[in-house]
Design an enzyme around this catalytic site. Structure first.
Site, PDB file in Angstrom:
ATOM      1  N   HIS A 263       1.216  -1.480  -0.270  1.00 40.95           N
ATOM      2  CA  HIS A 263       0.542  -0.074  -0.019  1.00 40.95           C
ATOM      3  C   HIS A 263       0.710   0.870  -0.055  1.00 40.95           C
ATOM      4  O   HIS A 263       0.489   2.644  -0.625  1.00 40.95           O
ATOM      5  CB  HIS A 263      -0.687   0.029   0.936  1.00 40.95           C
ATOM      6  CG  HIS A 263      -2.116  -1.175   1.680  1.00 40.95           C
ATOM      7  ND1 HIS A 263      -2.509  -1.058   0.850  1.00 40.95           N
ATOM      8  CD2 HIS A 263      -1.726  -2.235   2.401  1.00 40.95           C
ATOM      9  CE1 HIS A 263      -3.068  -2.599   1.082  1.00 40.95           C
ATOM     10  NE2 HIS A 263      -3.090  -2.894   1.793  1.00 40.95           N
TER      11      HIS A 263
ATOM     12  N   HIS B  61       4.692   6.646   7.094  1.00 45.55           N
ATOM     13  CA  HIS B  61       4.419   6.348   5.775  1.00 45.55           C
ATOM     14  C   HIS B  61       3.792   7.493   5.053  1.00 45.55           C
ATOM     15  O   HIS B  61       3.399   8.086   5.592  1.00 45.55           O
ATOM     16  CB  HIS B  61       3.448   5.286   5.594  1.00 45.55           C
ATOM     17  CG  HIS B  61       1.980   5.077   6.104  1.00 45.55           C
ATOM     18  ND1 HIS B  61       1.642   4.862   7.468  1.00 45.55           N
ATOM     19  CD2 HIS B  61       0.768   6.084   5.665  1.00 45.55           C
ATOM     20  CE1 HIS B  61       0.587   5.437   7.610  1.00 45.55           C
ATOM     21  NE2 HIS B  61       0.237   5.911   6.276  1.00 45.55           N
TER      22      HIS B  61
ATOM     23  N   HIS C 289       1.613   9.282   1.192  1.00 44.41           N
ATOM     24  CA  HIS C 289       0.302   9.329   0.333  1.00 44.41           C
ATOM     25  C   HIS C 289       0.475   9.478  -1.070  1.00 44.41           C
ATOM     26  O   HIS C 289       0.982  10.541  -0.461  1.00 44.41           O
ATOM     27  CB  HIS C 289      -0.822   8.715   1.346  1.00 44.41           C
ATOM     28  CG  HIS C 289      -1.040   7.830   2.467  1.00 44.41           C
ATOM     29  ND1 HIS C 289      -2.398   7.121   2.064  1.00 44.41           N
ATOM     30  CD2 HIS C 289      -1.625   8.230   3.243  1.00 44.41           C
ATOM     31  CE1 HIS C 289      -2.536   6.423   3.440  1.00 44.41           C
ATOM     32  NE2 HIS C 289      -1.581   7.237   3.671  1.00 44.41           N
TER      33      HIS C 289
ATOM     34  N   GLU D 282      -3.724  13.142   0.863  1.00 44.40           N
ATOM     35  CA  GLU D 282      -5.691  12.699   1.572  1.00 44.40           C
ATOM     36  C   GLU D 282      -6.272  14.081   1.490  1.00 44.40           C
ATOM     37  O   GLU D 282      -6.851  14.160   1.257  1.00 44.40           O
ATOM     38  CB  GLU D 282      -5.220  11.525   2.563  1.00 44.40           C
ATOM     39  CG  GLU D 282      -3.862  10.548   1.786  1.00 44.40           C
ATOM     40  CD  GLU D 282      -4.773   9.004   2.508  1.00 44.40           C
ATOM     41  OE1 GLU D 282      -4.542   8.737   4.005  1.00 44.40           O
ATOM     42  OE2 GLU D 282      -5.013   8.149   1.678  1.00 44.40           O
TER      43      GLU D 282
ATOM     44  N   THR E 110      -7.077   3.168   5.552  1.00 37.79           N
ATOM     45  CA  THR E 110      -6.952   2.171   4.401  1.00 37.79           C
ATOM     46  C   THR E 110      -7.523   1.067   5.342  1.00 37.79           C
ATOM     47  O   THR E 110      -7.913   1.254   6.135  1.00 37.79           O
ATOM     48  CB  THR E 110      -5.210   1.751   4.291  1.00 37.79           C
ATOM     49  OG1 THR E 110      -4.586   1.956   5.005  1.00 37.79           O
ATOM     50  CG2 THR E 110      -4.802   2.888   3.425  1.00 37.79           C
TER      51      THR E 110
HETATM   52  C1  R8N Z   1      -3.381   6.927   8.271  1.00 35.69           C
HETATM   53  N1  R8N Z   1      -3.116   6.255   7.213  1.00 35.69           N
HETATM   54  S1  R8N Z   1      -3.763   5.261   7.283  1.00 35.69           S
HETATM   55  O1  R8N Z   1      -4.825   4.418   7.296  1.00 35.69           O
HETATM   56  O2  R8N Z   1      -3.163   4.268   5.725  1.00 35.69           O
HETATM   57  C2  R8N Z   1      -2.801   3.813   8.174  1.00 35.69           C
HETATM   58  C3  R8N Z   1      -1.400   2.781   7.732  1.00 35.69           C
HETATM   59  F1  R8N Z   1      -1.632   2.790   5.964  1.00 35.69           F
HETATM   60  C4  R8N Z   1      -1.111   1.992   8.390  1.00 35.69           C
HETATM   61  F2  R8N Z   1      -0.237   1.556   7.846  1.00 35.69           F
HETATM   62  C5  R8N Z   1      -0.957   1.730   9.866  1.00 35.69           C
HETATM   63  S2  R8N Z   1      -0.070   0.877  10.372  1.00 35.69           S
HETATM   64  C6  R8N Z   1      -1.323  -0.660  10.394  1.00 35.69           C
HETATM   65  C7  R8N Z   1       0.267  -1.683  11.275  1.00 35.69           C
HETATM   66  O3  R8N Z   1       1.168  -1.166  11.128  1.00 35.69           O
HETATM   67  C8  R8N Z   1      -1.999   3.007  10.412  1.00 35.69           C
HETATM   68  F3  R8N Z   1      -2.074   2.742  11.584  1.00 35.69           F
HETATM   69  C9  R8N Z   1      -2.591   4.149   9.776  1.00 35.69           C
HETATM   70  F4  R8N Z   1      -3.661   4.620  10.447  1.00 35.69           F
HETATM   71 ZN    ZN Z   2      -1.342   7.297   6.266  1.00 40.78          ZN
END
Ligand code: R8N
Ligand code: ZN
Length: 238
Positions: free
Chosen positions: A41, A71, A73, A83, A177
């Protein structure tokens, strides 16, 4: 019922200035980065979250939240990729620093399903000059080109990716996600950092697909569009 989904469009003059909102405090000086990976992702840098060595606190948070990973986007071109949007405008990318409430919950997974379990610090990336520290990350991306690849990534302190001001907007939202858990206290910094198109282009060399797959799908446009506000209030630090 999904009534606190993320991301959202942030309209600055509709956000309410809350004098009770203190500044956020980032204690990252003893943070321990472990690895960098491609999870299919995004590209993710994980941290040692077995103690309170790197936490975010203050602002809308009642407890310190432990840094677990960050991470990004991004889009396929510079005019979209973030986002959250600001008055309908997108940035080229958005960095998410994910923290969890280890005071109230025993594990990240437990926190990830709780309404006050996670705190995500969102930082916009604008395109312009080279970012002097982002090359540490972009130089490692060739090692994690394929989904499922992972490599050591030690001694990286994400403090170097912060903008000069920690002024922020905050609201209650969700993961962006799947499984889209409504467990995130969002803290979105108002000021972007600047990275170059060249640096951003290196993120687009990553693949959604694994080495063994015959189809090679470039990792881009891994951003979710804004979701309905559903009556939520966005607060602004001063
Ligand atoms: C906010 N961006 S997100 O939803 O895409 C997102 C994500 F990509 C992650 F990987 C993780 S941690 C999962 C276990 O490592 C996370 F908490 C997130 F909120
Ligand atoms: Zn994110």
């Amino acid at each position: 019922m999904q009534n606190r989904q993320s991301p959202i469009d942030i309209v600055p003059h509709q956000a309410s200035r809350d004098p009770n909102l203190s500044q956020i405090v980032l204690n990252y000086d003893r943070c321990t980065s472990i690895n960098i990976s491609n999870n299919g992702h995004s590209v993710v840098v994980e941290f040692d979250d077995t103690d309170d060595r790197s936490v975010i606190q203050g602002g809308p948070l009642d407890n310190p939240y432990r840094l677990k990973q960050f991470h990004f986007h991004w889009g396929e071109k510079g005019c979209e990729g973030s986002e959250h949007t600001v008055s309908g405008n997108s940035y080229a990318s958005e960095l998410h620093l994910v923290h969890w409430n280890a005071v109230k919950y025993k594990t990240f997974d437990e926190a990830a399903t709780a309404p006050d379990g996670l705190a995500v610090l969102g930082i916009f990336l604008d395109t312009g000059d080279d970012h002097r520290w982002l090359h540490t990350i972009t130089d490692a991306l060739y090692m994690v080109k394929f989904k499922g690849s992972i490599t050591d990534f030690k001694d990286f302190n994400p403090k170097c990716l912060l903008p000069s001001s920690l002024h922020y907007w905050t609201y209650l939202g969700s993961l962006t996600t799947p499984p889209l858990h409504e467990s995130v206290i969002w803290i979105v910094l108002k000021d972007p950092i600047t990275v170059s198109e060249k640096q951003l282009g290196k993120f687009r060399m990553l693949l959604f697909t694994g080495e063994e797959e015959d189809q090679r799908l470039r990792m881009e446009n891994n951003f979710r569009p804004p979701q309905p506000l559903k009556g939520r209030k966005v607060r602004s630090s001063n």
